[in-house]
Structures are given as structure tokens and as C-alpha cells.
Design a protein around this motif. Structure first.
Motif, PDB file in Angstrom:
ATOM      1  N   ARG A 120       0.931  -1.355  -0.002  1.00  0.00           N
ATOM      2  CA  ARG A 120      -0.068   0.157   0.036  1.00  0.00           C
ATOM      3  C   ARG A 120       0.898   1.238  -0.066  1.00  0.00           C
ATOM      4  NH1 ARG A 120      -2.872   2.942   3.993  1.00  0.00           N
ATOM      5  NH2 ARG A 120      -1.962   1.777   5.549  1.00  0.00           N
ATOM      6  N   TRP A 153       3.917   1.461  -1.282  1.00  0.00           N
ATOM      7  CA  TRP A 153       4.576   1.315  -2.663  1.00  0.00           C
ATOM      8  C   TRP A 153       3.770   2.021  -3.736  1.00  0.00           C
ATOM      9  CZ3 TRP A 153       5.462  -3.262  -6.317  1.00  0.00           C
ATOM     10  CH2 TRP A 153       6.527  -2.934  -7.051  1.00  0.00           C
ATOM     11  N   LYS A 154       2.577   1.962  -3.422  1.00  0.00           N
ATOM     12  CA  LYS A 154       1.571   2.204  -4.922  1.00  0.00           C
ATOM     13  C   LYS A 154       1.928   3.865  -5.067  1.00  0.00           C
ATOM     14  CE  LYS A 154      -3.140   2.766  -6.018  1.00  0.00           C
ATOM     15  NZ  LYS A 154      -4.686   2.515  -5.507  1.00  0.00           N
ATOM     16  N   GLU A 160       3.080   4.936  -8.814  1.00  0.00           N
ATOM     17  CA  GLU A 160       2.494   6.205  -9.602  1.00  0.00           C
ATOM     18  C   GLU A 160       3.406   7.081 -10.310  1.00  0.00           C
ATOM     19  OE1 GLU A 160      -1.947   5.385  -7.577  1.00  0.00           O
ATOM     20  OE2 GLU A 160      -0.855   7.227  -7.265  1.00  0.00           O
TER      21      GLU A 160
END
Length: 304
Positions: free
Chosen positions: A57, A59-60, A64
Motif C-alpha cells: 500500500r 509502494w503504490k 504512480e
């Protein structure tokens, strides 16, 4: 938020020297390799370890941002670099740049460099969320207690201030303060009380820190330790695998297996490029395998 949170898994419980060595080796190999198979392998390994650390979570947002930068790198490289024999599109003349000539080789080179950047950003995400910063700095405490103390307090300053700002902002909103209405200058004026409270809170925190250090006898004699980091068999396993991966990476670069020719024509990728890369990926993925093994077989964790 840039705040470390401990989690109950093997990655978070590694000795800081083991975790730091793994991160340094992956970063070094990402800078050393240019072959896309090796770069994608490092990205796969980093993703596996982040998943094992339960930090997907976090890392998201890094992904992006990194993917956006990857696209920008590909576009800029393909527009500015005209080397390459496989022309995909001939564009108009642009002042200063000249004729736009997009080649497959320039696109692939930009993509490979974007993946390299993605690996480095992802590995720093792992360092931020899976490695306790105070424990890492503690490794260097023998080199200079006062310097390490200053660095430790400096690195925790920004996350603490960010947390204080959010807390004070919520309190002000609960008291009815309208922080997001009006013109830009009005918004700045509405937020001035937050800065005042933040300044008072920072001064109070510094006094509390000084009192705590004095109560614990800082600087009054030989240093003692509240807790010691244990070196467990899991650290020996992962450190051995990391060192072997580092040596294999150096050997692959020396032999030219980890190098790739992008210009003037893309080099063919053959089956001989995969064996060394597969072994390297397996060695670096051992922390993730051990972490998942510990979750599935709790008795296995007690053995390592």
C-alpha cells in the motif's frame, strides 16, 4: 506519511545490517546493470520483498510517480536522441532540437533507464517503510555518539513535525476554524495559528527530550544499551545470499552478460541471458521466501 511503522513479519525483524546490506546491493546492481532482463529481475525482487514486508500500500504512490517519470524519460529520450536504425516516426523540424526522429532503440533505452529509476525509487521505499531508521543509525554509533544522536534527531524531525501539523489542523477544524475558505492570502492567514502552535509544540518537545536524556544520564559515563539487536540464523542466510548475489552480479557484468547494446540496433536477447539472471533473482528473493515460509509454518520461524 514518512513514518516507519513496525510490522510483525520477518522483513521488519531483520538485523539492520542485513536489511541495509540488501538495499545497498540492489541499488548498486541497478546502477551497474543495463540489460533489461536483469533490470526487470531487480524490479521483481524489490516488489516481492515489499509484498513480504506488507508495504504494498505504501509502494503504490511511489509506483504512480515512478511510472509517470518513466513515460517522461521515454518521451524526452526518444525526442532528443536520434541515434538508432529502426525509425518509427519522422516528425517536423523543431527549433534547437532539429527534426524529430523517433527510433525504437531510443524508446527502449529510455524504458530501460526508467525501469532502473523505478528499481532505485522502490528500494528506497523499502528502506523508508521496512527498516527502522534509528536502528540503522545505531550501527554507526561507535563512530561518534554525538554525531549519530544529531543525525537521529534530525531524521525524525520532519515526520514528527508532519504528524504535529496534521494533529493541530484537525484540532483547529474541530474548534470551527475555516482553513480552506477565502482567497489565497486569507487561507495563509487562517493557518498562522497552526504555525504558532507548532512552534510551541516543538519547543516543548525539545525540552522533554533534553529532560529525558538528562534523566537517563546521557554523557555521564560509559554508554549502556537499553536493547541489543540480535543476529539470528535468518540474518546469516540472507546476508550469505546477498553477498553471493553481489559477487554473481559483478561476475555477470565482468563477463558482459548484464550489459546490453541499445544503439545503433537492439541486441538480440537469447536464452543464454537468462540462467545467471535467474540465479541472481532467486538469491535476492530469499528474504521474501523466508518471510512467507515463516507465515505458513510458525515452527520454521522459531528455527531461524
Amino acid at each position: 506519511m514518512l513514518i516507519y511503522r513496525a510490522k510483525h513479519n520477518l522483513i521488519h525483524q531483520l538485523h539492520p545490517l542485513t536489511a541495509l546490506s540488501f538495499i545497498v546491493v540492489v541499488t548498486f546492481l541497478a546502477l551497474l546493470f543495463s540489460h533489461p532482463v536483469y533490470l526487470f529481475g531487480l524490479l521483481l525482487v524489490t516488489g516481492l520483498v515489499l509484498a513480504a514486508a506488507e508495504n504494498l500500500r505504501e509502494w503504490k504512490p511511489y509506483l504512480e510517480v515512478s511510472l509517470g517519470m518513466l513515460v517522461i524519460i521515454m518521451l524526452v529520450n526518444s525526442c532528443l536522441v536520434h541515434v538508432g536504425t529502426t525509425v518509427l516516426w519522422n516528425g517536423p523540424n523543431v527549433p534547437v532540437i532539429g527534426r524529430i526522429r523517433i527510433t525504437l532503440e531510443a524508446l527502449c533505452y529510455g524504458a530501460a533507464m526508467g525501469v532502473r529509476l523505478l528499481v532505485i525509487i522502490s528500494i528506497f521505499c523499502l528502506y523508508t517503510y521496512a527498516v527502522h531508521p534509528d536502528k540503522v543509525l545505531k550501527l554507526f554509533s561507535r563512530l561518534g555518539n554525538k554525531s549519530v544522536l544529531a543525525i537521529t534527531m534530525g531524521t525524525r524531525l520532519f515526520p514528527l513535525m508532519l504528524g504535529d501539523v496534521l494533529r493541530i489542523t484537525e484540532v483547529q477544524r474541530c474548534r470551527g476554524a475555516k482553513l480552506d475558505t477565502g482567497s489565497f492570502m486569507q487561507k495563509v492567514k487562517n493557518r498562522l495559528p497552526i504555525i504558532n502552535v507548532l512552534l510551541l509544540s516543538s519547543l516543548e518537545s525539545s525540552l522533554q527530550t533534553a529532560e529525558a536524556m538528562q534523566a537517563r544520564g546521557y554523557g555521564s559515563g560509559k554508554r549502556t544499551y537499553y536493547s541489543r539487536e540480535l543476529w539470528r540464523p535468518r540474518d546469516s542466510l540472507i546476508m550469505s545470499a546477498t553477498v553471493l548475489a553481489f559477487l554473481l552480479g559483478l561476475w555477470s557484468a565482468w563477463q558482459g552478460w548484464a550489459n546490453y547494446t541499445y544503439y545503433p540496433r537492439l541486441e538480440n536477447i537469447t536464452r543464454s541471458d537468462f540462467p545467471a539472471a535467474a540465479v541472481l533473482i532467486f538469491l535476492l528473493a530469499i528474504p521474501a521466501f523466508l518471510s512467507w515460509g515463516c507465515k505458513k509454518w510458525p515452527r520454521f520461524k522459531s528455527k531461524i
